[in-house]
Scaffold this motif. Structure first.
Motif, PDB file in Angstrom:
ATOM      1  N   GLU A   1      -4.439   7.297   5.293  1.00  0.00           N
ATOM      2  CA  GLU A   1      -3.583   8.012   6.153  1.00  0.00           C
ATOM      3  C   GLU A   1      -3.384   6.922   7.271  1.00  0.00           C
ATOM      4  OE1 GLU A   1      -3.264  12.347   6.721  1.00  0.00           O
ATOM      5  OE2 GLU A   1      -3.631  11.867   8.620  1.00  0.00           O
ATOM      6  N   VAL A   2      -2.261   6.739   7.650  1.00  0.00           N
ATOM      7  CA  VAL A   2      -1.843   5.874   8.819  1.00  0.00           C
ATOM      8  C   VAL A   2      -1.007   6.957   9.759  1.00  0.00           C
ATOM      9  CG1 VAL A   2      -0.716   3.740   9.628  1.00  0.00           C
ATOM     10  CG2 VAL A   2      -1.756   3.956   7.649  1.00  0.00           C
ATOM     11  N   GLN A   3      -1.804   6.698  11.264  1.00  0.00           N
ATOM     12  CA  GLN A   3      -0.922   7.594  12.298  1.00  0.00           C
ATOM     13  C   GLN A   3      -0.577   6.774  13.571  1.00  0.00           C
ATOM     14  OE1 GLN A   3      -0.411  11.172  13.147  1.00  0.00           O
ATOM     15  NE2 GLN A   3       0.971   9.966  14.232  1.00  0.00           N
ATOM     16  N   PRO A   4       0.885   6.330  13.492  1.00  0.00           N
ATOM     17  CA  PRO A   4       1.038   5.654  14.523  1.00  0.00           C
ATOM     18  C   PRO A   4       1.137   6.430  15.903  1.00  0.00           C
ATOM     19  CG  PRO A   4       2.772   5.516  12.882  1.00  0.00           C
ATOM     20  CD  PRO A   4       1.830   6.567  12.439  1.00  0.00           C
ATOM     21  N   VAL A   5       0.761   5.652  17.010  1.00  0.00           N
ATOM     22  CA  VAL A   5       0.838   6.423  18.296  1.00  0.00           C
ATOM     23  C   VAL A   5       1.630   5.470  19.334  1.00  0.00           C
ATOM     24  CG1 VAL A   5      -0.407   7.198  20.217  1.00  0.00           C
ATOM     25  CG2 VAL A   5      -1.667   7.365  17.755  1.00  0.00           C
ATOM     26  N   ASP A   6       2.613   6.085  19.777  1.00  0.00           N
ATOM     27  CA  ASP A   6       3.677   5.602  20.794  1.00  0.00           C
ATOM     28  C   ASP A   6       2.766   5.316  22.267  1.00  0.00           C
ATOM     29  OD1 ASP A   6       5.514   3.780  21.751  1.00  0.00           O
ATOM     30  OD2 ASP A   6       6.891   5.376  22.351  1.00  0.00           O
ATOM     31  N   MET A   7       2.078   3.830  22.299  1.00  0.00           N
ATOM     32  CA  MET A   7       1.399   3.801  23.675  1.00  0.00           C
ATOM     33  C   MET A   7       2.492   2.938  24.461  1.00  0.00           C
ATOM     34  SD  MET A   7      -1.708   4.157  23.176  1.00  0.00           S
ATOM     35  CE  MET A   7      -2.919   3.111  23.910  1.00  0.00           C
ATOM     36  N   PHE A   8       3.505   2.454  24.083  1.00  0.00           N
ATOM     37  CA  PHE A   8       4.405   1.489  24.892  1.00  0.00           C
ATOM     38  C   PHE A   8       5.662   2.139  24.792  1.00  0.00           C
ATOM     39  CE2 PHE A   8       0.959  -0.607  22.985  1.00  0.00           C
ATOM     40  CZ  PHE A   8       0.155  -1.039  24.105  1.00  0.00           C
ATOM     41  N   PRO A   9       6.315   3.297  25.166  1.00  0.00           N
ATOM     42  CA  PRO A   9       7.696   3.642  24.978  1.00  0.00           C
ATOM     43  C   PRO A   9       8.673   2.557  25.750  1.00  0.00           C
ATOM     44  CG  PRO A   9       6.208   5.502  25.619  1.00  0.00           C
ATOM     45  CD  PRO A   9       5.556   4.301  25.692  1.00  0.00           C
TER      46      PRO A   9
ATOM     47  N   ILE B   1       0.859  -1.061   0.074  1.00  0.00           N
ATOM     48  CA  ILE B   1       0.350   0.094  -0.045  1.00  0.00           C
ATOM     49  C   ILE B   1       0.613   1.310  -0.274  1.00  0.00           C
ATOM     50  CG2 ILE B   1      -1.725   1.257   1.331  1.00  0.00           C
ATOM     51  CD1 ILE B   1      -2.461  -1.162   2.596  1.00  0.00           C
ATOM     52  N   ASP B   2       0.434   2.283  -0.989  1.00  0.00           N
ATOM     53  CA  ASP B   2       1.109   3.425  -0.783  1.00  0.00           C
ATOM     54  C   ASP B   2       0.271   4.628  -0.252  1.00  0.00           C
ATOM     55  OD1 ASP B   2       3.113   5.427  -1.394  1.00  0.00           O
ATOM     56  OD2 ASP B   2       1.989   5.839  -3.450  1.00  0.00           O
ATOM     57  N   VAL B   3       0.611   4.836   0.931  1.00  0.00           N
ATOM     58  CA  VAL B   3      -0.099   5.715   2.000  1.00  0.00           C
ATOM     59  C   VAL B   3       0.828   6.466   2.777  1.00  0.00           C
ATOM     60  CG1 VAL B   3      -0.216   3.767   3.519  1.00  0.00           C
ATOM     61  CG2 VAL B   3      -2.103   5.457   3.792  1.00  0.00           C
ATOM     62  N   PRO B   4       0.258   7.828   3.012  1.00  0.00           N
ATOM     63  CA  PRO B   4       0.976   8.638   3.903  1.00  0.00           C
ATOM     64  C   PRO B   4       1.059   7.757   5.337  1.00  0.00           C
ATOM     65  CG  PRO B   4      -0.661   9.748   2.642  1.00  0.00           C
ATOM     66  CD  PRO B   4      -1.045   8.312   2.466  1.00  0.00           C
ATOM     67  N   ILE B   5       2.476   7.842   5.769  1.00  0.00           N
ATOM     68  CA  ILE B   5       2.285   7.417   7.323  1.00  0.00           C
ATOM     69  C   ILE B   5       2.833   8.665   8.059  1.00  0.00           C
ATOM     70  CG2 ILE B   5       3.697   5.969   8.670  1.00  0.00           C
ATOM     71  CD1 ILE B   5       3.663   4.046   6.155  1.00  0.00           C
ATOM     72  N   LEU B   6       2.460   9.107   8.890  1.00  0.00           N
ATOM     73  CA  LEU B   6       2.613  10.232   9.648  1.00  0.00           C
ATOM     74  C   LEU B   6       3.823   9.751  10.743  1.00  0.00           C
ATOM     75  CD1 LEU B   6      -0.623  12.103  10.103  1.00  0.00           C
ATOM     76  CD2 LEU B   6       0.920  12.061   8.293  1.00  0.00           C
TER      77      LEU B   6
ATOM     78  N   VAL C   1      -3.200   4.040  13.798  1.00  0.00           N
ATOM     79  CA  VAL C   1      -4.617   4.084  13.421  1.00  0.00           C
ATOM     80  C   VAL C   1      -4.608   4.381  11.960  1.00  0.00           C
ATOM     81  CG1 VAL C   1      -6.907   5.363  14.065  1.00  0.00           C
ATOM     82  CG2 VAL C   1      -4.833   5.581  15.630  1.00  0.00           C
ATOM     83  N   ALA C   2      -5.582   3.550  11.156  1.00  0.00           N
ATOM     84  CA  ALA C   2      -5.842   3.847   9.848  1.00  0.00           C
ATOM     85  C   ALA C   2      -6.964   4.331   9.526  1.00  0.00           C
ATOM     86  CB  ALA C   2      -5.281   2.428   8.939  1.00  0.00           C
ATOM     87  N   TRP C   3      -7.034   5.290   8.570  1.00  0.00           N
ATOM     88  CA  TRP C   3      -8.397   5.935   8.204  1.00  0.00           C
ATOM     89  C   TRP C   3      -8.723   5.230   6.769  1.00  0.00           C
ATOM     90  CZ3 TRP C   3      -7.990  11.543   6.007  1.00  0.00           C
ATOM     91  CH2 TRP C   3      -9.036  11.680   5.568  1.00  0.00           C
ATOM     92  N   LEU C   4      -9.710   4.867   6.471  1.00  0.00           N
ATOM     93  CA  LEU C   4     -10.037   4.359   5.076  1.00  0.00           C
ATOM     94  C   LEU C   4     -11.539   4.992   4.722  1.00  0.00           C
ATOM     95  CD1 LEU C   4      -8.922   1.380   6.910  1.00  0.00           C
ATOM     96  CD2 LEU C   4      -8.993   0.576   4.504  1.00  0.00           C
TER      97      LEU C   4
END
Ligand code: SAH
Length: 453
Positions: free
Chosen positions: A431-439, A112-117, A447-450
């Motif tokens: 878009e895909v937004q990774p969130v660091d829940m477990f440093p 998949i070619d998607v913006p990853i923030l 989270v991905a938005w479709l």
């Protein structure tokens, strides 16, 4: 493939990648060697420990060129403890690596070619865990407690954990040395003797209320009163002290029976302006600061106007559902654990959110049935466990065709696999937004938005 190296070989290699359990990856003619503790961009001298057909393991002898992101681990027991895997990588380096990991799997598995923030990280990535599950044991005559070694049930004895709360440290520092005086024997996994198996400490971030659960082998607990008095002294903000009985020879922490030793049965926490009552065994996200960041992102992607019906699949105790219910017309949540659904219903009432409906059952059976009954959604939210969405559920999504899907994932690989299936069925990942829940650990949430195209 035959291994190009053999056991006890010594050689110098370049590290190209990093696994989620903190091993650096070197490739020798395409053959991967996993080097515990090595970091990408490092050149290290290694000693080969073991070779298998398709990969092998080695240990560091000398770091010849260190990564600019290498730091000394802050925790004194980091090398032994299985809790953290990335403390030798700077926090900025961890975030960069997690972003790369998501990017890699989207390309390799999802195609998949998607913006990853860039990963949304924490300002202060320490003391973030709101729940500590502390195993107790004995070493000779001395009581020990702390955390398990990697892939093992051997306890690393510790007085402090840098990713947990000070209230958890109070149990390690204060309760452990008093056990003999109280006459409480920790449980010994080998001999199956002893009483105290685990102490679970949970803190609600918003209210600072604390619950302590003593997991014991037997119900009969003659020292309960003294233990309660000591815990109240060690943790002044404790609001609930519970006993859970687990008499089984098992790795599972909790048994079926939970009784109140002192105070309330639940503690209360808030995520945004939603209130939650949490009981001893409820699932609840462990990083409250980042949970809010994650849910806000999911809500943003859901883009609710107040007119939408939302389905929240894999809803747990309804945390996301209730968060959405403030902005949606109606929210339906489904979750496989019946107790969690009871919690969700109770918490909906507590917040006066009567535009919700919760049902216990497998999402892949309940949602197709809802569909047959004409109950469909404009926005579908999924937050599955590590193995990802069940195929039957993905098929129902493709049949039902909600205009928007928001996918919260704790495993980027299964996320990428499922996004491929949804893309093949007519969705576009925006878009895909990774969130660091477990440093400091190798885990990565995203989270991905479709949108339906
Ligand atoms: N959304 C929640 C929980 C996410 S964890 C939160 O943010 O707190 C994933 C949840 O999926 C767990 O509660 C687990 O019990 C549930 N689950 C696992 N398999 C399931 C299935 N087949 N159908 C429905 N729920 C399932």
């Amino acid at each position: 493939m035959t291994a190009p190296v053999k056991k006890n070989d010594r050689l110098t290699v370049d590290i190209e990648d990093l696994t989620h359990d903190g091993a650096g990856v070197a490739k020798i003619n395409g053959y991967p060697l996993f080097v515990q503790g090595a970091l990408p961009d490092e050149q290290v001298e290694i000693h080969v420990l073991k070779t298998l057909k398709n990969y092998g393991f080695a240990k560091i002898i000398n770091i010849e060129i260190p990564s600019p992101d290498r730091v000394d681990a802050t925790c004194p027991v980091y090398d032994q403890c299985g809790g953290c895997q990335l403390q030798h990588l700077s926090y900025a380096g961890q975030l960069k690596w997690k972003e790369k990991m998501v990017r890699d799997v989207m390309k390799r598995i999802g195609k998949i070619d998607v913006p990853i923030l860039p990963v949304k990280g924490m300002e202060n990535p320490w003391n973030y865990r709101n729940k500590a599950q502390i195993p107790f044991g004995v070493n000779g005559e001395a009581p020990i407690a702390g955390f398990y070694k990697t892939k093992s049930h051997a306890i690393v004895d510790t007085e402090r954990c840098l990713i947990q709360t000070p209230e958890a440290d109070a149990i390690l520092e204060g309760l452990k040395p008093q056990l003999w005086k109280l006459g409480i024997k920790p449980y010994n996994e080998e001999t199956k003797q002893g009483m105290l198996r685990h102490v679970v400490v949970r803190k609600a971030r918003a209210t600072e209320e604390v619950m302590v659960v003593l997991v014991t082998k037997k119900r009969k607990f003659p020292q309960a009163e003294e233990a309660v008095a000591l815990i109240r002294k060690l943790i002044p903000n404790v609001k609930s002290i519970m006993q859970n009985i687990n008499g089984e020879n098992t790795n599972v922490i909790f048994g079926n029976e939970t009784i109140n030793l002192w105070g309330q049965d639940t503690i209360e926490d808030h995520i945004g302006d939603v209130r939650f009552e949490i009981s001893a065994r409820s699932f609840y996200q462990v990083n409250p600061i980042q949970t809010e960041v994650l849910y806000k992102q999911a809500l943003d992607y859901a883009n609710l106007t107040g007119e939408e019906t939302v389905i929240d699949a894999y809803c747990g105790i309804g945390t996301i559902s209730l968060f959405m219910a403030k902005k949606a017309k109606f929210v339906m949540g489904v979750e496989i654990v019946p107790q969690a659904i009871e919690d969700a219903k109770r918490n909906a009432k507590l917040n006066g959110l009567d535009n919700t409906y919760f049902e216990a059952g497998p999402a892949e059976e309940v949602i197709p049935r809802w569909y047959k009954e004409g109950k469909t959604a404009d926005v579908l939210m999924v937050d599955p466990p590590r193995k990802g969405c069940d195929e039957a559920l993905l098929n129902t999504i493709l049949e039902q065709r909600p205009k928007r899907v928001v996918y919260v994932s704790c495993n980027p690989s299964t996320l990428a696999r499922d996004l491929r299936i949804l893309e093949d069925g007519g969705y576009k990942t925006k878009e895909v937004q990774p969130v660091d829940m477990f440093p400091h650990t190798g885990h990565c949430e995203a989270v991905a938005w479709l949108e339906l195209v």
